[in-house]
Design a protein around this motif. Structure first.
Motif, short mmCIF file in Angstrom:
data_model
loop_
_atom_site.label_atom_id
_atom_site.label_comp_id
_atom_site.label_asym_id
_atom_site.label_seq_id
_atom_site.Cartn_x
_atom_site.Cartn_y
_atom_site.Cartn_z
N LEU A 8 0.82 -1.21 0.00
CA LEU A 8 0.00 0.00 0.00
C LEU A 8 0.85 1.27 0.00
CD1 LEU A 8 -2.56 -1.14 2.71
CD2 LEU A 8 -2.74 -1.40 0.23
N CYS A 9 0.38 2.27 -0.73
CA CYS A 9 1.06 3.58 -0.77
C CYS A 9 0.27 4.51 -1.68
CB CYS A 9 2.48 3.45 -1.31
SG CYS A 9 2.54 3.21 -3.10
N ILE A 10 0.73 5.76 -1.78
CA ILE A 10 0.35 6.61 -2.90
C ILE A 10 1.57 6.66 -3.80
CG2 ILE A 10 0.89 8.72 -1.56
CD1 ILE A 10 -1.17 10.20 -3.37
N ASN A 11 1.36 6.38 -5.09
CA ASN A 11 2.49 6.20 -6.02
C ASN A 11 3.18 7.53 -6.32
OD1 ASN A 11 1.47 7.28 -8.83
ND2 ASN A 11 -0.23 6.41 -7.69
N ALA A 12 4.38 7.40 -6.93
CA ALA A 12 5.21 8.59 -7.15
C ALA A 12 4.56 9.60 -8.10
CB ALA A 12 6.57 8.15 -7.69
N LYS A 13 3.80 9.14 -9.09
CA LYS A 13 3.18 10.08 -10.02
C LYS A 13 2.25 11.04 -9.27
CE LYS A 13 2.77 7.49 -14.40
NZ LYS A 13 3.09 8.34 -15.52
N GLU A 14 1.49 10.50 -8.32
CA GLU A 14 0.53 11.33 -7.60
C GLU A 14 1.15 12.03 -6.38
OE1 GLU A 14 -2.11 7.87 -7.98
OE2 GLU A 14 -3.74 9.32 -8.02
N ALA A 15 2.43 11.71 -6.10
CA ALA A 15 3.09 12.33 -4.95
C ALA A 15 3.38 13.80 -5.16
CB ALA A 15 4.38 11.57 -4.63
#
Lengths: 271, 90
Positions: A72-79
């Motif tokens: 689980l995470c928020i991916n780098a594109k949306e970071a």
């Protein structure tokens, strides 16, 4: 040969793909959280996505005898959206006790920006605070070399991080050596065009050996092939490599790495 | 860098015989791409990407090893060890 795909985005695949993967020998898979093909607008979108990863996909996989794990995470594109990222990071612990969660991932960099780096460090802190394993996304194409080195800089600067519990994915010829030399696990992503072909992955196995090395298909929204691992198995067989060597790459190594997470149970595989 | 000595090695003759038609096909694809560029309108002299392709082809023809890694590095943005300081991240 039975195998594990350590990095495949099944939310972007059909149920027919699950059946095909089962027929090809896939007995387990791990699915890192990633980009949905568009930027999501709220933390609730991510909450629904994490429910999909922890509730729905395991059931879809189980229909074909495949064990489904996730990260689980928020991916780098949306970071790049730092405030949304922080809301998502604060929400992730709600899901860490789900029975198929292996850790935090795939975190990493995309265009190697300051915001991406800031959110990467906050994900690493989350993983350390909750004693979670980490799965890393390294950038593609011209950004990979720079981004991989930045990621390694950040990981080694945090004394809480055990390198043997971190998998650095999408390694290629110019990044694999440093990842392995620094004590991390490495994953080669097999892709028709922009990443690594089965032949080049076989070359890297021949040059760097089989320790702490895995292969995956990514199987995402783009032109990708979810059955890429059987392609690698065929390439290694064609070159005369032993069944033991192939099994170590596609089954034993994923089991060894994932077994460091309390939720992983090695699937029963044919010898 | 040579192959891991613990693994079975194919002879150069065997590698070449098994890979020749694959490599031939890739050279033809590259040649056809360059032909396509030549037929297209406009000037190519200032195009950075074309320069990278030309430099990549020079690596293929030189007498040094590690060609795949060197092509990858040619096509990569440089790494700055002071990046963290430049970003104000500590």
């Amino acid at each position: 040969m039975d195998y594990i795909d350590p990095h495949i985005h099944m939310v972007s695949r059909t149920t027919d793909d699950y059946e095909t993967l089962a027929r090809m020998g896939c007995v387990a898979m791990s699915e890192p959280a990633f980009w949905a093909g568009f930027d999501r607008g709220s933390v609730e979108s991510f909450r629904d996505y994490f429910r999909q990863l922890t509730e729905f996909e395991p059931k879809r996989a189980a229909q074909f005898g495949i064990k489904h794990y996730t990260w689980l995470c928020i991916n780098a594109k949306e970071a790049e959206n730092v405030s949304l990222s922080r809301e998502v990071i604060a929400m992730i612990p709600e899901f860490l006790d789900a029975s198929n969660v292996l850790g935090i991932g795939e975190i990493g960099l995309n265009k190697n920006t300051k915001n991406e780096s800031t959110i990467f460090l906050e994900h690493v802190d989350l993983a350390a605070r909750y004693n979670q394993q980490i799965l890393i996304h390294t950038p593609h194409l011209e950004d990979k070399y720079q981004g991989t080195k930045m990621i390694l800089d950040m990981l080694v600067s945090d004394a809480r991080i055990e390198r043997s519990r971190v998998l650095v994915d999408h390694v290629e010829e110019h990044t694999i050596q440093e990842v392995l030399d620094r004590g991390f696990w490495a994953g080669m992503t097999l892709y028709p065009i922009t990443k690594c072909t089965p032949a080049r992955a076989a070359d890297m196995i021949e040059r760097f050996g089989t320790e702490r090395l895995m292969a995956n298909s990514a199987g995402d929204w783009g032109p990708s092939k979810p059955t890429a691992i059987p392609d690698l198995i065929m390439e290694l067989k064609r070159r005369g490599h032993s069944r033991d060597l192939i099994r170590k790459i596609v089954y034993e190594n994923p089991c060894e790495f994932f077994s460091q997470s309390k939720n992983f149970k090695a699937p029963i595989a044919a010898p | 860098m040579s192959q891991d000595p613990k693994l079975p090695a194919r002879s150069a003759e065997k590698v070449l015989s098994e890979e020749f038609f694959i490599a031939r096909s890739k050279i033809l694809d590259l040649a056809a791409t360059l032909d396509r560029l030549e037929r297209a309108d406009g000037s190519l002299e200032a195009l950075h990407q074309l320069k990278l392709l030309e430099q990549g082809m020079e690596i293929l023809l030189d007498d040094q090893s590690d060609k795949a890694k060197r092509v990858q590095l040619l096509m990569s943005r440089p790494y700055d060890p002071d990046w963290r300081k430049n970003y104000g991240l500590h």
